[in-house]
Design a protein around this motif. Structure first.
Motif, PDB file in Angstrom:
ATOM      1  N   MET A 167      26.191  49.984  30.360  1.00  0.00           N
ATOM      2  CA  MET A 167      26.496  50.804  31.541  1.00  0.00           C
ATOM      3  C   MET A 167      25.809  50.238  32.777  1.00  0.00           C
ATOM      4  O   MET A 167      26.390  50.239  33.871  1.00  0.00           O
ATOM      5  CB  MET A 167      26.076  52.254  31.289  1.00  0.00           C
ATOM      6  CG  MET A 167      27.081  52.978  30.408  1.00  0.00           C
ATOM      7  SD  MET A 167      26.849  54.748  30.400  1.00  0.00           S
ATOM      8  CE  MET A 167      25.373  54.857  29.421  1.00  0.00           C
ATOM      9  N   ALA A 168      24.580  49.757  32.600  1.00  0.00           N
ATOM     10  CA  ALA A 168      23.882  49.129  33.727  1.00  0.00           C
ATOM     11  C   ALA A 168      24.686  47.939  34.232  1.00  0.00           C
ATOM     12  O   ALA A 168      24.853  47.741  35.432  1.00  0.00           O
ATOM     13  CB  ALA A 168      22.484  48.696  33.304  1.00  0.00           C
ATOM     14  N   ARG A 169      25.187  47.133  33.286  1.00  0.00           N
ATOM     15  CA  ARG A 169      25.956  45.953  33.686  1.00  0.00           C
ATOM     16  C   ARG A 169      27.246  46.372  34.404  1.00  0.00           C
ATOM     17  O   ARG A 169      27.662  45.737  35.374  1.00  0.00           O
ATOM     18  CB  ARG A 169      26.296  45.109  32.446  1.00  0.00           C
ATOM     19  CG  ARG A 169      27.001  43.813  32.800  1.00  0.00           C
ATOM     20  CD  ARG A 169      27.335  43.025  31.570  1.00  0.00           C
ATOM     21  NE  ARG A 169      28.263  43.742  30.706  1.00  0.00           N
ATOM     22  CZ  ARG A 169      28.458  43.469  29.428  1.00  0.00           C
ATOM     23  NH1 ARG A 169      27.769  42.507  28.856  1.00  0.00           N
ATOM     24  NH2 ARG A 169      29.317  44.165  28.714  1.00  0.00           N
ATOM     25  N   ALA A 170      27.873  47.447  33.907  1.00  0.00           N
ATOM     26  CA  ALA A 170      29.124  47.884  34.524  1.00  0.00           C
ATOM     27  C   ALA A 170      28.884  48.438  35.924  1.00  0.00           C
ATOM     28  O   ALA A 170      29.742  48.355  36.789  1.00  0.00           O
ATOM     29  CB  ALA A 170      29.789  48.940  33.643  1.00  0.00           C
ATOM     30  N   PHE A 171      27.689  48.986  36.128  1.00  0.00           N
ATOM     31  CA  PHE A 171      27.445  49.697  37.387  1.00  0.00           C
ATOM     32  C   PHE A 171      26.695  48.854  38.416  1.00  0.00           C
ATOM     33  O   PHE A 171      26.657  49.204  39.588  1.00  0.00           O
ATOM     34  CB  PHE A 171      26.668  50.989  37.099  1.00  0.00           C
ATOM     35  CG  PHE A 171      26.517  51.870  38.290  1.00  0.00           C
ATOM     36  CD1 PHE A 171      27.634  52.431  38.911  1.00  0.00           C
ATOM     37  CD2 PHE A 171      25.266  52.129  38.830  1.00  0.00           C
ATOM     38  CE1 PHE A 171      27.501  53.236  40.020  1.00  0.00           C
ATOM     39  CE2 PHE A 171      25.133  52.933  39.955  1.00  0.00           C
ATOM     40  CZ  PHE A 171      26.253  53.496  40.538  1.00  0.00           C
ATOM     41  N   MET A 176      26.032  60.459  28.205  1.00  0.00           N
ATOM     42  CA  MET A 176      26.844  61.244  29.126  1.00  0.00           C
ATOM     43  C   MET A 176      26.064  61.580  30.391  1.00  0.00           C
ATOM     44  O   MET A 176      26.629  61.645  31.482  1.00  0.00           O
ATOM     45  CB  MET A 176      27.324  62.534  28.443  1.00  0.00           C
ATOM     46  CG  MET A 176      28.338  62.304  27.346  1.00  0.00           C
ATOM     47  SD  MET A 176      29.619  61.114  27.790  1.00  0.00           S
ATOM     48  CE  MET A 176      30.434  61.987  29.120  1.00  0.00           C
ATOM     49  N   LYS A 177      24.742  61.776  30.231  1.00  0.00           N
ATOM     50  CA  LYS A 177      23.921  62.069  31.427  1.00  0.00           C
ATOM     51  C   LYS A 177      23.955  60.881  32.384  1.00  0.00           C
ATOM     52  O   LYS A 177      24.044  61.055  33.600  1.00  0.00           O
ATOM     53  CB  LYS A 177      22.478  62.361  30.998  1.00  0.00           C
ATOM     54  CG  LYS A 177      22.300  63.755  30.436  1.00  0.00           C
ATOM     55  CD  LYS A 177      20.856  64.233  30.617  1.00  0.00           C
ATOM     56  CE  LYS A 177      20.715  65.691  30.177  1.00  0.00           C
ATOM     57  NZ  LYS A 177      19.810  65.811  29.005  1.00  0.00           N
ATOM     58  N   VAL A 178      23.892  59.690  31.806  1.00  0.00           N
ATOM     59  CA  VAL A 178      23.936  58.494  32.670  1.00  0.00           C
ATOM     60  C   VAL A 178      25.287  58.402  33.364  1.00  0.00           C
ATOM     61  O   VAL A 178      25.373  58.137  34.572  1.00  0.00           O
ATOM     62  CB  VAL A 178      23.657  57.222  31.839  1.00  0.00           C
ATOM     63  CG1 VAL A 178      23.827  55.982  32.711  1.00  0.00           C
ATOM     64  CG2 VAL A 178      22.269  57.262  31.251  1.00  0.00           C
ATOM     65  N   LEU A 179      26.368  58.654  32.591  1.00  0.00           N
ATOM     66  CA  LEU A 179      27.708  58.599  33.196  1.00  0.00           C
ATOM     67  C   LEU A 179      27.823  59.626  34.313  1.00  0.00           C
ATOM     68  O   LEU A 179      28.409  59.367  35.367  1.00  0.00           O
ATOM     69  CB  LEU A 179      28.784  58.854  32.135  1.00  0.00           C
ATOM     70  CG  LEU A 179      29.233  57.648  31.306  1.00  0.00           C
ATOM     71  CD1 LEU A 179      30.331  58.058  30.335  1.00  0.00           C
ATOM     72  CD2 LEU A 179      29.751  56.545  32.223  1.00  0.00           C
ATOM     73  N   ASP A 180      27.263  60.815  34.073  1.00  0.00           N
ATOM     74  CA  ASP A 180      27.302  61.871  35.083  1.00  0.00           C
ATOM     75  C   ASP A 180      26.535  61.430  36.333  1.00  0.00           C
ATOM     76  O   ASP A 180      26.986  61.631  37.459  1.00  0.00           O
ATOM     77  CB  ASP A 180      26.700  63.145  34.487  1.00  0.00           C
ATOM     78  CG  ASP A 180      26.995  64.347  35.370  1.00  0.00           C
ATOM     79  OD1 ASP A 180      28.161  64.462  35.833  1.00  0.00           O
ATOM     80  OD2 ASP A 180      26.068  65.136  35.629  1.00  0.00           O
ATOM     81  N   ARG A 181      25.374  60.787  36.098  1.00  0.00           N
ATOM     82  CA  ARG A 181      24.557  60.300  37.218  1.00  0.00           C
ATOM     83  C   ARG A 181      25.352  59.274  38.033  1.00  0.00           C
ATOM     84  O   ARG A 181      25.363  59.292  39.258  1.00  0.00           O
ATOM     85  CB  ARG A 181      23.290  59.659  36.647  1.00  0.00           C
ATOM     86  CG  ARG A 181      22.090  59.701  37.591  1.00  0.00           C
ATOM     87  CD  ARG A 181      20.874  59.072  36.930  1.00  0.00           C
ATOM     88  NE  ARG A 181      20.392  59.832  35.783  1.00  0.00           N
ATOM     89  CZ  ARG A 181      19.552  59.328  34.853  1.00  0.00           C
ATOM     90  NH1 ARG A 181      19.133  58.079  34.958  1.00  0.00           N
ATOM     91  NH2 ARG A 181      19.157  60.062  33.845  1.00  0.00           N
ATOM     92  N   ILE A 182      26.049  58.385  37.311  1.00  0.00           N
ATOM     93  CA  ILE A 182      26.867  57.366  37.997  1.00  0.00           C
ATOM     94  C   ILE A 182      27.982  58.047  38.795  1.00  0.00           C
ATOM     95  O   ILE A 182      28.255  57.708  39.947  1.00  0.00           O
ATOM     96  CB  ILE A 182      27.430  56.361  36.969  1.00  0.00           C
ATOM     97  CG1 ILE A 182      26.303  55.456  36.465  1.00  0.00           C
ATOM     98  CG2 ILE A 182      28.564  55.536  37.566  1.00  0.00           C
ATOM     99  CD1 ILE A 182      26.700  54.542  35.324  1.00  0.00           C
ATOM    100  N   ASN A 183      28.598  59.078  38.170  1.00  0.00           N
ATOM    101  CA  ASN A 183      29.678  59.806  38.845  1.00  0.00           C
ATOM    102  C   ASN A 183      29.185  60.468  40.126  1.00  0.00           C
ATOM    103  O   ASN A 183      29.857  60.503  41.143  1.00  0.00           O
ATOM    104  CB  ASN A 183      30.245  60.847  37.870  1.00  0.00           C
ATOM    105  CG  ASN A 183      31.359  61.668  38.496  1.00  0.00           C
ATOM    106  OD1 ASN A 183      31.335  62.893  38.459  1.00  0.00           O
ATOM    107  ND2 ASN A 183      32.347  60.984  39.076  1.00  0.00           N
ATOM    108  N   ARG A 184      27.943  60.963  40.088  1.00  0.00           N
ATOM    109  CA  ARG A 184      27.382  61.649  41.259  1.00  0.00           C
ATOM    110  C   ARG A 184      27.125  60.708  42.427  1.00  0.00           C
ATOM    111  O   ARG A 184      26.989  61.149  43.560  1.00  0.00           O
ATOM    112  CB  ARG A 184      26.072  62.347  40.875  1.00  0.00           C
ATOM    113  CG  ARG A 184      26.306  63.684  40.220  1.00  0.00           C
ATOM    114  CD  ARG A 184      24.997  64.253  39.729  1.00  0.00           C
ATOM    115  NE  ARG A 184      25.221  65.131  38.587  1.00  0.00           N
ATOM    116  CZ  ARG A 184      25.623  66.396  38.714  1.00  0.00           C
ATOM    117  NH1 ARG A 184      25.839  66.908  39.904  1.00  0.00           N
ATOM    118  NH2 ARG A 184      25.811  67.136  37.640  1.00  0.00           N
TER     119      ARG A 184
END
Ligand SMILES: Nc1ncnc2c1ncn2[C@@H]1O[C@H](COP(=O)(O)OP(=O)(O)OP(=O)(O)O)[C@@H](O)[C@H]1O
Ligand SMILES: [Mg+2]
Lengths: 229, 301
Positions: free
Chosen positions: A149-153, A178-186
């Motif tokens: 996820m870090a690499r994707a973001f 999911m918390k990380v994905l939510d953080r990215i979404n925010r």
């Protein structure tokens, strides 16, 4: 942000379409779950967004660009604005956490100073501070997915596509993912996540698009995984 | 473009396929060396043709006393009248540009120069053994047929030697060597192309994870393909350098070695240098093309 207009995709040597006249709109900053049984066309949808596959008919717009008119030469630039996460992490086994994340920036020619600045920030964002020098085989599945996820973001994409990111991870660890994905979404990033994980979909209360045999059978804001399962 | 990134990738790729890389280098080196030898022989041939163009002559040897040639049997060697008649005959021919008489003393001088190192032969041959001759230069060396026919029948002539014929035999041999070198070079170029194709395919397979991720994060095609092409270029360059060494060795030991017999048409270092740069460029070009063609097939972008 993502706009599908009557899109049909039939793979070569297949008579049944993987996607069948699909029309859907995903706005900037949305979080969308893509659900449906195996073979319903979720991964195909994501591959079409990346222009890894071409539709047989219909139009796809991503970030305002008509993919049909996007030359092959420009496809890499489209992909720089889209992050991707997969069930199987796809990390480079001979590079450590930092190097795996930095790789995504190196290969698009970002300057070294920039890389040294942003990679630690993103590694911290996904909750891996202090583990930057671990190799992938020294990490748990959940931690490996955080690296992915870090690499994707790390290049701050406008869209993040996640294809069953919790597929190989136990439920407790999935919550962290999911918390990380939510953080990215925010941060304003649009997230589209294909999943079979009913508990996660039900707990997040986000928009749910359900596919079955390549057709959209449900599109519900603040939805749940579905009664049938 | 981050050069050190590309180079570390190239280095890893070359090491991972070491045996294939060596095979490519050796094939390119031999192929390019043969191509270069073909080109050098070619330049030697044209240099010699230029050198000899205005020098070829027809030598008309005259009968000596007790000459073993059948045409001279019974005659006590050529006499004054025959010699004047012969000169008049030759000078009267429309094809003849110039004619010179070479007496025995002069022939002996030339002989001594030509066989300076062969003391046994020199001690056995006396001035009297040398034949006298007319050296006939033709306006157009191609028109020797009629001239020779007429002169061979003339009285007092032992035999007629056409230098052009001798040279043509020699050039024919050189041209065969050139053709042979170029044909083998052609086969090796094909072999090199296939080997490079195979190396790139292996390399692409070994690095499929990396290239997959590169595609995903939006690396440009150039960035994805460059390490593979650079592998080909470096193998081609090393092969080219080896070929250059082979060509220099060939010039020094082969071409310069036989120089004495070939007349004064030196294969110059400028020619060698241009042949070397040509083969290098060609070798690298082959590698780049072969890499690109294979990449298009095995590295979907
Ligand atoms: N590369 C391909 N070539 C041919 N057919 C394919 C290809 N990829 C997918 N399909 C077919 O297209 C249909 C949809 O596949 P897709 O991978 O999109 O499903 P999915 O919803 O992602 O399934 P899962 O939940 O198992 O990942 C399936 O019938 C599948 O067999
Ligand atoms: Mg799938």
């Amino acid at each position: 942000m993502i706009h599908f207009d009557n899109v049909t995709k039939v793979y070569a040597n297949q008579n049944r379409p993987a996607l069948d006249h699909v029309s859907v709109d995903v706005d900037k900053g949305e979080f969308v779950f893509l659900v449906g049984p195996s073979g319903s066309g979720k991964s195909t949808f994501l591959r079409l967004v990346l222009k890894e596959e071409r539709p047989n008919s219909g139009a796809i717009h991503v970030a305002g660009k008509d993919l049909a008119r996007l030359s092959n030469f420009k496809v890499p630039h489209l992909r720089r604005r889209i992050g991707c996460v997969f069930q199987d992490f796809r990390l480079l086994p001979n590079k450590n956490v930092y190097e795996n994340v930095a790789f995504a920036l190196e290969v698009i020619g970002k300057p070294r100073r920039f890389i040294r600045k942003v990679v630690p920030e993103v590694v911290e964002l996904v909750g891996l501070e202090g583990k930057a020098h671990r190799m992938p085989d020294e990490l748990s599945g959940g931690e490996q997915q955080r690296v992915a996820m870090a690499r994707a973001f790390v290049n701050r994409p406008m869209i993040l596509l996640a294809d069953e990111p919790t597929g190989n991870i136990d439920p407790a660890t999935s919550i962290g993912i999911m918390k990380v994905l939510d953080r990215i979404n925010r941060t304003g990033t649009t997230v589209v996540m294909a999943t079979h994980d009913a508990a996660i979909v039900d707990s997040m209360r986000k928009r749910v698009v359900e596919l079955e045999d390549g057709k959209i059978v449900r599109d519900q804001s603040r939805g749940v995984y579905g009664q049938a399962y | 473009m981050r050069a050190n990134f590309i180079f570390s990738e190239v280095w890893i790729g070359l090491r991972r396929n070491l045996t294939m890389t060596i095979a490519v280098i050796v094939t390119v080196a031999i192929g390019m060396a043969l191509l270069g030898i073909g080109l050098m022989v070619n330049s030697q041939i044209s240099g010699m043709k230029d050198y000899w163009a205005d020098k070829v002559e027809v030598s008309v040897f005259l009968c000596k006393k007790n000459d073993p040639f059948p045409k001279c049997k019974g005659s006590g060697g050529v006499n004054e009248e025959e010699q004047t008649a012969l000169r008049a005959l030759i000078e009267g021919m429309p094809q003849v540009e110039q004619v010179e008489f070479e007496d025995a003393a002069k022939a002996y001088e030339n002989f001594k120069v030509q066989y300076a190192s062969n003391t046994v032969l020199l001690s056995a041959i006396q001035v009297d053994d040398m034949p006298e001759s007319f050296r006939v230069k033709l306006k157009d060396p191609e028109t020797y047929g009629a001239v020779i026919e007429q002169l061979e029948g003339a009285a007092g002539v032992s035999n007629v030697v056409n230098q052009k014929k001798l040279l043509e035999n020699f050039f024919g041999l050189m041209e065969k060597i050139r053709g042979f070198a170029l044909v083998i070079a052609g086969f090796l170029v094909i072999a090199a192309t296939l080997l490079i194709g195979n190396t790139v395919r292996l390399s692409a397979y070994n690095r499929r994870r990396e290239t997959g991720i590169m595609r995903l994060v939006g690396a440009s095609n150039l960035y994805i393909q460059l390490p593979f092409v650079m592998e080909g270029v470096i193998a081609g360059l090393i092969g080219g350098v080896l070929a250059a060494v082979l060509l220099i060795v060939t010039k020094v030991f082969l071409f310069d070695g036989v120089q004495g017999y070939l007349g004064n048409s030196q294969l110059t270092w400028e020619t060698v240098a241009s042949v070397i740069s040509l083969t290098m460029v060609f070798g690298v070009l082959i590698c780049v093309l072969a890499s690109f063609v294979t990449l298009r097939r095995y590295l979907r972008v």
